[in-house]
Every structure is written in structure tokens, then in C-alpha cells.
Design a protein around this motif. Structure first.
Motif, short mmCIF file in Angstrom:
data_model
loop_
_atom_site.label_atom_id
_atom_site.label_comp_id
_atom_site.label_asym_id
_atom_site.label_seq_id
_atom_site.Cartn_x
_atom_site.Cartn_y
_atom_site.Cartn_z
N THR A 41 0.85 -1.18 0.00
CA THR A 41 0.00 0.00 0.00
C THR A 41 0.90 1.24 0.00
O THR A 41 2.05 1.19 0.43
N LYS B 286 0.62 3.68 1.91
CA LYS B 286 0.92 3.97 3.32
C LYS B 286 2.11 3.13 3.80
O LYS B 286 3.02 3.64 4.47
N GLU B 287 2.13 1.84 3.47
CA GLU B 287 3.24 0.96 3.86
C GLU B 287 4.54 1.41 3.20
O GLU B 287 5.61 1.39 3.81
N ARG C 296 5.89 4.43 4.95
CA ARG C 296 6.48 4.04 6.24
C ARG C 296 7.85 3.38 6.03
O ARG C 296 8.81 3.72 6.71
N ASP D 100 6.65 11.06 3.23
CA ASP D 100 5.24 11.41 3.37
C ASP D 100 4.55 11.26 2.01
O ASP D 100 5.21 11.17 0.97
N SER D 101 3.24 11.24 2.03
CA SER D 101 2.48 11.02 0.80
C SER D 101 2.69 12.14 -0.22
O SER D 101 2.65 11.90 -1.42
N SER E 34 -7.64 2.60 0.49
CA SER E 34 -6.23 2.22 0.40
C SER E 34 -5.83 1.97 -1.06
O SER E 34 -6.56 1.34 -1.81
#
Length: 144
Positions: free
Chosen positions: A52, A54-55, A58, A63-64, A91
Motif C-alpha cells: 500500500t 501507506k506501507e 512508512r 510522506d504522501s 487504500s
């Protein structure tokens, strides 16, 4: 000496090494059509996919706002695709395309070439990586 000499600053030594390493990566990755941040994204995807957004953020400590344009360029280059997760509409999953899978084979020489450019042996590089990981961990925890 009061410790305010440029050559006494750990931050400058890390900064100078990072810039020199970036230059070597830039040269090596040009053949693949990747920037260094794009290469990092591809490394994560070659290791495990789908991931994802988000993963991915991380894993790369991005950051996005930084990651989204990177992914958009990789998608335009035809090496990744982004899809909504079937399990969670909010997601977005990132996957390799067949071209992205093939790119991995071309990238196999990069770690060896980078290691050669450092002039360090495997033991020294492993020790340096361990030290830098400890430094990153300690600094991250000192600000929280």
C-alpha cells in the motif's frame, strides 16, 4: 578548539558522504532510467508486493506528498501500477508491471558497483550500515 570547526561536525561528514553517494547512484541509475528515490521504491516492490502507499511511505520514511509524484512518474514510465485495494477502497496498492519485474534484472549490478565505488570491503560496509542504522534510530528517538 571549541568544536565549531566544519571538519569536526558529524552532520557535515554525513552530509558530504550522502552527496557523494548520491552522485554515484545518479550515474549508475541513469542507465535504468531511475532517480535514487524511484530506485528505493522499486527496491521495496522487488522485495514484496503489492504494497500500500501507506506501507511504502512508512518503509521509506517519506510522506504522501513526496511519494505521490514519485509513484506517478514510475507509473508513467510503465514500471508500476496503482490500484484501489479490493479490501479497502480508501487504500491504494502499488504493484510492479511486467516491465518493472524485468527492470529488476537490469538493476542487479547496482549494489556491486556502488560497493566498488566506496573502496570499502564487505565487512567495512556492513559495519558502516549498522552504525548509520543505530545513528538514525537514536536520533529519531531523541526528537520524540
Amino acid at each position: 578548539m571549541d568544536g565549531l570547526s566544519l571538519d569536526d561536525q558529524v552532520c557535515f561528514a554525513v552530509h558530504a558522504a550522502s552527496r557523494a553517494l548520491d552522485a554515484v547512484y545518479r550515474r549508475e541509475l541513469a542507465e535504468l532510467g531511475l532517480t535514487y528515490p524511484q530506485y528505493l521504491v522499486m527496491l521495496v516492490l522487488w522485495e514484496r508486493e503489492p504494497v500500500t502507499v501507506k506501507e511504502l511511505g512508512r518503509s521509506l520514511r517519506l510522506d504522501s506528498g513526496t511519494l505521490s509524484p514519485l509513484l506517478k512518474r514510475l507509473e508513467a514510465a510503465g514500471v508500476v501500477r496503482r490500484d484501489r485495494s479490493p479490501d479497502d477502497e480508501r487504500s491504494v496498492e502499488v504493484r510492479l508491471t511486467p516491465e518493472g519485474v524485468r527492470l529488476r534484472e537490469r538493476a542487479l549490478c547496482v549494489p556491486r558497483r556502488i560497493a566498488e565505488a566506496t573502496g570499502m570491503d564487505v565487512t567495512e560496509l556492513t559495519g558502516l550500515q549498522h552504525t548509520l542504522n543505530r545513528l538514525t534510530h537514536a536520533l529519531a528517538h531523541s526528537t520524540s
